[in-house]
Design a protein around this motif. Structure first.
Motif, PDB file in Angstrom:
ATOM      1  N   LEU A   9       0.838  -1.199   0.000  1.00 23.84           N
ATOM      2  CA  LEU A   9       0.000   0.000   0.000  1.00 23.84           C
ATOM      3  C   LEU A   9       0.872   1.249   0.000  1.00 23.84           C
ATOM      4  CD1 LEU A   9      -2.703  -1.084   2.619  1.00 23.84           C
ATOM      5  CD2 LEU A   9      -2.463  -1.720   0.203  1.00 23.84           C
ATOM      6  N   ALA A  11      -0.371   4.499  -1.618  1.00 28.81           N
ATOM      7  CA  ALA A  11      -1.102   5.567  -2.315  1.00 28.81           C
ATOM      8  C   ALA A  11      -1.148   6.857  -1.524  1.00 28.81           C
ATOM      9  CB  ALA A  11      -2.529   5.090  -2.626  1.00 28.81           C
ATOM     10  N   GLY A  12      -0.862   6.762  -0.219  1.00 29.03           N
ATOM     11  CA  GLY A  12      -0.992   7.938   0.644  1.00 29.03           C
ATOM     12  C   GLY A  12       0.038   9.013   0.300  1.00 29.03           C
ATOM     13  N   GLN A  75      -5.246   3.909  -6.941  1.00 30.38           N
ATOM     14  CA  GLN A  75      -6.289   4.321  -5.998  1.00 30.38           C
ATOM     15  C   GLN A  75      -6.383   5.842  -6.123  1.00 30.38           C
ATOM     16  OE1 GLN A  75      -5.384   4.281  -1.809  1.00 30.38           O
ATOM     17  NE2 GLN A  75      -7.513   3.910  -1.207  1.00 30.38           N
ATOM     18  N   GLN A  78      -7.880   8.552  -1.779  1.00 30.19           N
ATOM     19  CA  GLN A  78      -7.479   7.679  -0.685  1.00 30.19           C
ATOM     20  C   GLN A  78      -8.571   7.598   0.378  1.00 30.19           C
ATOM     21  OE1 GLN A  78      -5.001   9.927  -2.167  1.00 30.19           O
ATOM     22  NE2 GLN A  78      -4.716   8.084  -3.387  1.00 30.19           N
ATOM     23  N   HIS A  79      -9.410   6.579   0.214  1.00 30.60           N
ATOM     24  CA  HIS A  79     -10.510   6.389   1.162  1.00 30.60           C
ATOM     25  C   HIS A  79     -10.163   5.380   2.236  1.00 30.60           C
ATOM     26  CE1 HIS A  79     -12.995   8.999  -1.164  1.00 30.60           C
ATOM     27  NE2 HIS A  79     -12.982   8.216  -2.229  1.00 30.60           N
ATOM     28  N   GLY A  80      -8.891   5.118   2.440  1.00 31.25           N
ATOM     29  CA  GLY A  80      -8.489   4.227   3.523  1.00 31.25           C
ATOM     30  C   GLY A  80      -7.804   2.962   3.039  1.00 31.25           C
ATOM     31  N   THR A  81      -7.197   2.255   3.999  1.00 33.58           N
ATOM     32  CA  THR A  81      -6.391   1.078   3.649  1.00 33.58           C
ATOM     33  C   THR A  81      -7.243  -0.057   3.061  1.00 33.58           C
ATOM     34  OG1 THR A  81      -6.541   0.500   5.996  1.00 33.58           O
ATOM     35  CG2 THR A  81      -4.491   1.506   5.263  1.00 33.58           C
ATOM     36  N   ASP A 105       5.387   2.499   3.766  1.00 31.63           N
ATOM     37  CA  ASP A 105       6.126   3.352   4.698  1.00 31.63           C
ATOM     38  C   ASP A 105       6.637   2.592   5.918  1.00 31.63           C
ATOM     39  OD1 ASP A 105       3.696   2.943   5.925  1.00 31.63           O
ATOM     40  OD2 ASP A 105       3.328   5.047   6.411  1.00 31.63           O
ATOM     41  N   TYR A 141      -1.135   4.092  16.638  1.00 36.55           N
ATOM     42  CA  TYR A 141      -1.261   2.773  16.012  1.00 36.55           C
ATOM     43  C   TYR A 141      -2.618   2.137  16.317  1.00 36.55           C
ATOM     44  CZ  TYR A 141       3.793   2.587  15.115  1.00 36.55           C
ATOM     45  OH  TYR A 141       5.061   2.821  14.669  1.00 36.55           O
ATOM     46  N   GLY A 142      -3.018   1.209  15.484  1.00 35.46           N
ATOM     47  CA  GLY A 142      -4.186   0.382  15.790  1.00 35.46           C
ATOM     48  C   GLY A 142      -3.826  -0.600  16.894  1.00 35.46           C
ATOM     49  N   GLU A 157      -8.591   1.321  15.793  1.00 35.37           N
ATOM     50  CA  GLU A 157      -7.704   2.453  15.527  1.00 35.37           C
ATOM     51  C   GLU A 157      -7.651   3.376  16.742  1.00 35.37           C
ATOM     52  OE1 GLU A 157      -5.702   2.818  12.619  1.00 35.37           O
ATOM     53  OE2 GLU A 157      -6.385   0.760  12.793  1.00 35.37           O
ATOM     54  N   ASN A 172      -0.858  -2.970  15.850  1.00 37.29           N
ATOM     55  CA  ASN A 172      -0.908  -3.514  14.499  1.00 37.29           C
ATOM     56  C   ASN A 172       0.216  -2.889  13.671  1.00 37.29           C
ATOM     57  OD1 ASN A 172      -1.621  -4.255  11.880  1.00 37.29           O
ATOM     58  ND2 ASN A 172      -3.270  -2.739  11.736  1.00 37.29           N
ATOM     59  N   SER A 173       1.046  -3.731  13.090  1.00 41.53           N
ATOM     60  CA  SER A 173       2.158  -3.219  12.272  1.00 41.53           C
ATOM     61  C   SER A 173       1.689  -2.747  10.906  1.00 41.53           C
ATOM     62  CB  SER A 173       3.189  -4.333  12.066  1.00 41.53           C
ATOM     63  OG  SER A 173       2.624  -5.329  11.224  1.00 41.53           O
ATOM     64  N   TYR A 200     -11.494   0.849   6.625  1.00 46.94           N
ATOM     65  CA  TYR A 200     -10.338   0.316   7.352  1.00 46.94           C
ATOM     66  C   TYR A 200     -10.084  -1.139   6.939  1.00 46.94           C
ATOM     67  CZ  TYR A 200     -10.678   3.984  11.049  1.00 46.94           C
ATOM     68  OH  TYR A 200     -10.711   5.128  11.780  1.00 46.94           O
TER      69      TYR A 200
HETATM   70  C1  UD1 Z   1      -2.509   1.852   9.657  1.00 43.64           C
HETATM   71  C2  UD1 Z   1      -3.433   0.856  10.357  1.00 43.64           C
HETATM   72  C3  UD1 Z   1      -3.053   0.800  11.834  1.00 43.64           C
HETATM   73  C4  UD1 Z   1      -1.610   0.395  11.980  1.00 43.64           C
HETATM   74  C5  UD1 Z   1      -0.710   1.345  11.171  1.00 43.64           C
HETATM   75  C6  UD1 Z   1       0.701   0.791  11.161  1.00 43.64           C
HETATM   76  C7  UD1 Z   1      -5.576   0.921   9.206  1.00 43.64           C
HETATM   77  C8  UD1 Z   1      -6.972   1.421   9.243  1.00 43.64           C
HETATM   78  N1  UD1 Z   1      -4.792   1.288  10.198  1.00 43.64           N
HETATM   79  O1  UD1 Z   1      -2.731   3.121  10.225  1.00 43.64           O
HETATM   80  O2  UD1 Z   1      -3.883  -0.139  12.486  1.00 43.64           O
HETATM   81  O3  UD1 Z   1      -1.235   0.414  13.334  1.00 43.64           O
HETATM   82  O4  UD1 Z   1      -1.145   1.430   9.809  1.00 43.64           O
HETATM   83  O5  UD1 Z   1       1.604   1.661  10.549  1.00 43.64           O
HETATM   84  O6  UD1 Z   1      -5.225   0.236   8.294  1.00 43.64           O
HETATM   85  N2  UD1 Z   1      -2.723   3.948   2.185  1.00 43.64           N
HETATM   86  C9  UD1 Z   1      -3.194   3.847   0.909  1.00 43.64           C
HETATM   87  N3  UD1 Z   1      -4.443   4.315   0.646  1.00 43.64           N
HETATM   88  C10 UD1 Z   1      -5.226   4.878   1.581  1.00 43.64           C
HETATM   89  C11 UD1 Z   1      -4.725   4.977   2.898  1.00 43.64           C
HETATM   90  C12 UD1 Z   1      -3.475   4.496   3.172  1.00 43.64           C
HETATM   91  O7  UD1 Z   1      -2.519   3.341   0.022  1.00 43.64           O
HETATM   92  O8  UD1 Z   1      -6.345   5.270   1.233  1.00 43.64           O
HETATM   93  C13 UD1 Z   1      -1.367   3.441   2.473  1.00 43.64           C
HETATM   94  C14 UD1 Z   1      -0.422   4.535   2.893  1.00 43.64           C
HETATM   95  O9  UD1 Z   1       0.250   5.079   1.783  1.00 43.64           O
HETATM   96  C15 UD1 Z   1       0.523   3.803   3.833  1.00 43.64           C
HETATM   97  C16 UD1 Z   1      -0.343   2.677   4.400  1.00 43.64           C
HETATM   98  O10 UD1 Z   1      -1.444   2.530   3.528  1.00 43.64           O
HETATM   99  O11 UD1 Z   1       1.604   3.228   3.157  1.00 43.64           O
HETATM  100  C17 UD1 Z   1      -0.809   2.978   5.815  1.00 43.64           C
HETATM  101  O12 UD1 Z   1      -1.616   4.134   5.785  1.00 43.64           O
HETATM  102  P1  UD1 Z   1      -1.629   5.187   6.942  1.00 43.64           P
HETATM  103  O13 UD1 Z   1      -2.577   6.267   6.593  1.00 43.64           O
HETATM  104  O14 UD1 Z   1      -0.241   5.574   7.275  1.00 43.64           O
HETATM  105  O15 UD1 Z   1      -2.278   4.318   8.097  1.00 43.64           O
HETATM  106  P2  UD1 Z   1      -2.134   4.516   9.641  1.00 43.64           P
HETATM  107  O16 UD1 Z   1      -3.061   5.583  10.095  1.00 43.64           O
HETATM  108  O17 UD1 Z   1      -0.702   4.649   9.992  1.00 43.64           O
END
Ligand code: UD1
Ligand code: CA
Length: 457
Positions: A9, A11-12, A75, A78-81, A105, A141-142, A157, A172-173, A200
């Motif tokens: 992932l 896209a952020g 994506q 960015q509507h979430g992971t 990241d 972190y989650g 979260e 959660n990593s 999520y």
């Molecule tokens: C996420 C987890 C959290 C965990 C943490 C670890 C979820 C909801 N939460 O939180 O439980 O402890 O990672 O680092 O998953 N991304 C996308 N598209 C999106 C959103 C995010 O590709 O729409 C990517 C980001 O680029 C990044 C990764 O997903 O590489 C994590 O996204 P981030 O927004 O940093 O999540 P956290 O809030 O850190």
């Protein structure tokens, strides 16, 4: 063993980096952040890798295209992971094996850790296996939520957690193994009813429970392995950890590093045994260094291939050059791109080179500029010699054949060739070719006016 696909992932935007460059392209020990999870996934056995891109998608694609087996899913918003994973469904939706999910990241995750998580996943028969860490400060972190029997029932979260859940230190990593068919069916059913209004990915844990399947937690041994990079403070912390690992690996392979805290050696550098790296040395750009070399303090070496028994003295800068065995460079020399020095060449202090080859045993010991030149073997270049390669419009070559002796303070007005075994007298400005075995003198005659000083007084 079933097959493994990786989903990364990325896209952020990385808002907290406060940068014009998207987070996953920021360099860590000389490589973009995203290359670390990609390489770890590949080394852990992923046959296919899909990267979800969004912010600066074209830049990220460009940086990693051309690597085998990597596809990109877009994506747009960015509507979430969970939504990010859903965006990869067109590419991986039909995949029957295990999907290894990584974050772009989280660069320090080790291959051994991924392999251990894959084994836990396989042996437990879980639908989802989460890589977790126990940390002192879980903020942001989650949190891993477990029932009375220790089973994982959910991931909550930080922003959605109750006081009690916030106290949980197992986090959660963001790295998971998920059964492929379950994953894409589960993310299709996510809702965005939470504090951030996002889909999520973590909610697939509850979805698994709802289907009578379970989630396994696989804790990492060292929490730093799963640190996420959110700002430049994290980036520097991760770089320090990574540098420590890189230096330790070199030392275990027989390289002496006198002060590992100040040895800045990028990922991907090769160094032979019994080479000694002094303090404050910077080595980058895929440099290869042979055995028994000495790299003295404050040397900067970028993109070079260096043979065995080479000494790079203090304060020298070497860029995109090839250096053969037994060469001595510096102190304070500057080899610019396109320099090739054959065996036993000596480059002394305040010598600058660019696009030259210098044959075996040749020397330029002091204060010299050699650019766009072909220099034979056993040539002596005197102090203060300059190849005048640039006429203001274009560059021209100087050719100096084998066994030539160039005195001090000579200028070569290129294009010009000095034939083998000639001698160029000190102070000459050489504008015409010199035939072999000759003496070239190109300077004004000296006039001595005897008694001149006495008459003046
Ligand atoms: C996420 C987890 C959290 C965990 C943490 C670890 C979820 C909801 N939460 O939180 O439980 O402890 O990672 O680092 O998953 N991304 C996308 N598209 C999106 C959103 C995010 O590709 O729409 C990517 C980001 O680029 C990044 C990764 O997903 O590489 C994590 O996204 P981030 O927004 O940093 O999540 P956290 O809030 O850190
Ligand atoms: Ca994050």
């Amino acid at each position: 063993m079933d097959s493994i696909a990786a989903l990364v992932l990325a896209a952020g935007k990385g808002t907290r980096m406060k940068s014009d460059t998207v987070k996953v392209l920021h360099p860590l020990a000389g490589k973009p952040l995203l290359s670390f999870p990609l390489e770890a996934a590949r080394a852990a056995g992923a046959e296919r890798i899909v990267v979800v891109v969004g912010h600066q998608a074209d830049g990220v694609r460009r940086c990693f295209s051309g690597r085998d087996g990597i596809d990109f899913a877009l994506q747009e918003k960015q509507h979430g992971t969970g939504h990010a994973v859903a965006c990869a469904a067109p590419l991986l939706g039909g995949f029957q094996g295990t999907v290894l999910i990584l974050c772009g990241d989280v660069p320090l995750v080790r291959v051994e850790t991924l392999q251990r998580m894959l084994a836990v996943h396989r042996e437990s028969g879980a639908a989802v296996t989460v890589l977790t860490a126990v940390v002192d400060n879980p903020r942001g972190y989650g949190r891993i939520v477990k029932d009375g029997t220790g089973r994982v029932t959910g991931i909550v979260e930080d922003k959605d957690a109750t006081e009690e859940q916030r106290a949980v230190r197992e986090i959660n990593s963001g790295i998971y193994c998920v059964d492929g068919p379950f994953l894409f069916q589960a993310v299709a059913g996510l809702s965005r009813d939470n504090a951030q209004g996002e889909y999520y990915l973590t909610d697939i844990v509850r979805a698994a429970a709802g289907q009578g399947r379970f989630t396994a937690a696989c804790p990492v041994e060292e929490a730093v392995d799963v640190m996420g990079i959110n700002d430049r403070v994290h980036l520097a912390q991760a770089e320090a950890v990574l540098r420590g690992r890189i230096n330790a690996a070199h030392m275990r392979d027989g390289v002496t590093i006198r002060d590992p805290g100040t040895a800045y050696i990028d990922a991907g550098t090769v160094i032979g045994r019994d080479t000694c790296i002094h303090p404050n040395v910077h080595i980058s750009g895929g440099t290869e260094i042979g055995e028994r070399c000495v790299i003295e303090p404050s040397a900067v070496i970028r993109g070079c291939r260096i043979g065995d028994g080479v000494i790079v003295k203090a304060g020298s800068v070497l860029e995109d050059s090839i250096i053969h065995d037994g060469v001595s460079i510096g102190p304070m020399a500057h080899l610019r791109p396109g320099t090739e020095l054959m065996e036993k060449v000596k480059i002394g202090n305040f010598v600058e080179t660019k696009k030259i080859t210098m044959g075996r045993g040749s020397k330029a010991s002091h204060l010299t500029y050699l650019g766009d030149a072909t220099i034979g073997s056993d040539v002596n270049i005197g102090c203060g010699t300059i190849t005048c390669n640039y006429d203001g419009v274009s560059k021209h070559r100087t050719v100096i054949e084998d066994d030539v002796f160039v005195g001090s303070d000579v200028q070569f007005i290129a294009p010009v060739t000095v034939g083998r075994n000639s001698l160029v007298a000190a102070g000459s400005t050489v504008t015409r070719d010199v035939p072999p075995d000759s003496l070239a003198i190109a300077r004004s005659q000296q006039v001595n006016k005897e008694g001149w000083r006495l008459k003046k007084k």
